[in-house]
Design an enzyme around this catalytic site. Sequence first.
Site, short mmCIF file in Angstrom:
data_model
loop_
_atom_site.label_atom_id
_atom_site.label_comp_id
_atom_site.label_asym_id
_atom_site.label_seq_id
_atom_site.Cartn_x
_atom_site.Cartn_y
_atom_site.Cartn_z
N GLU A 1 0.80 -1.23 0.00
CA GLU A 1 0.00 0.00 0.00
C GLU A 1 0.83 1.28 0.00
OE1 GLU A 1 -2.83 -0.37 3.18
OE2 GLU A 1 -3.49 -2.34 2.52
N GLU B 1 -6.10 -10.79 -1.03
CA GLU B 1 -6.89 -10.59 0.20
C GLU B 1 -8.37 -10.56 -0.13
OE1 GLU B 1 -5.42 -7.18 2.42
OE2 GLU B 1 -3.36 -7.61 1.84
#
Length: 463
Positions: free
Chosen positions: A261, A371
Amino acid sequence: MKNKILLICTMILFSFTSCSNENEGMNNGLKIPMANAAADVTNTSFRAKWNYVSLSKTYLLDVSLSPDFATFVPNYNSKVVTDLNEVVTGLDGGTKYYYRVRAQNESQISVYSNVITVITTGSSVIPEDPTFLKVKANKLANPFFVGVAIKANQLTSGSAYDVVLKNEFSSISAEYEMKMDPISTASGVYNWSAADKIVKYGNDNGINVHGHALVWHNAVPAWLKNFKGTDAEFALEVKKYITDVVTRYAGKVKSWDVVNEAVADNGTMRSTVFLTRMGPDYVKDCFKWAREAANAAGDKDLLLFYNDYATSDNLPKQNQVYVIVDALKAASLIDGVGFQMHNTYLSPTKAQIETDINKAVAKGLKIHISELDMAMNPKGDITTFTNERNLLQKAKYKEIVKIYNALPKANKYALTVWGFKDNESWIPFNSVDLNRPWNDWPLLFDANFKIKSAHTGFLEGLD
Ligand code: 9MR
């Protein structure tokens, strides 16, 4: 006085003798035998072996299907053996067995030896259930790992998680226990306990272990966040952390999310302590350190991933992710891209996902849907999981699995769902990250561990 001295001497001698006996691992006078690795392993038998124990006459051999010897293989409950080995017969192929021995003579029995694990050759006679995700995925022309995010305390042998995990999944990612904040408690000080347990579980059970994640702005331990040294010293701390973790699990963890991220939702580089302290090249530095550590540890196959969320329906963010990926690719530092896919039943669309993923495919990178979950109540408009939403979820899971399964062989790696049960997902009642303080049902199993229609959708996506 003379008698007193004699008594004290006797007591000292007695306590000395009993201590030294304990130190030699003796029990009632008989030493504990040491069991050795099995030999001559076939699909129906193996030869159990152990070392000689002086003064013993025979040995008692136990063979079990469970490491705690709660039950025994028929005829191998304290089976009396005179030699230092015994061929254990009548076994199933592809099955894990455990054995231990005790030494005995006319009057004494030693305590148990160490326990040896042995897996018979061939394949298990129990037919594989084709409705298990990994069983179906393994049979594909171009198979891939079906992963799940797990927590160390779910891995107890025989627990519902353990059973479902071994049946359905072929890869694991730690949901949080392999991040920097739980592992790094101070500069150069580590708490490996949960991470070790997770890695060992994967390795022992033939399950792929994906490492998540070396560097993430949301998992920085306080000592590093508040680090008082210079920027150069800060970078050295990060390098040391990456090096130590990658080295410890070299050959055991097959892939790492090196940086997680790094891009903000507006498409700029996310303002993090790493960007501030190390400058815009920090992502590249981290990948370089991970690669160097793996190479130094002799692991030439470690796969390095860049991992991020919500890129498919956010073009500025997607573009910036690919700026990073291209730079890493140009430096030959990256193997794959992790697309988190914390999706909702409304977005992103099939076309958006394909466009996003195909950019990485075109660059020859591996794709990890890393995810996956699917929020079914992103607007808080339902209080129970309606049948309508249930069917929409089934269709959406099927859609994404189909997209993944259609990828070329060389680009496939794993499709990982972010947890087992709806009620334990990070999404329901999340008022901090998502601002959705209400219930949700994002995963493949419900709160009672019952298979949902989403699971059937997953299976259908593999057709
Ligand atoms: O689901 C994870 C949650 O249990 C942890 O408390 C949290 C912080 O470690 O991280 C969650 O997982 C995140 C993942 O590591 C990175 N992408 C977003 C996930 C959901 O927040």
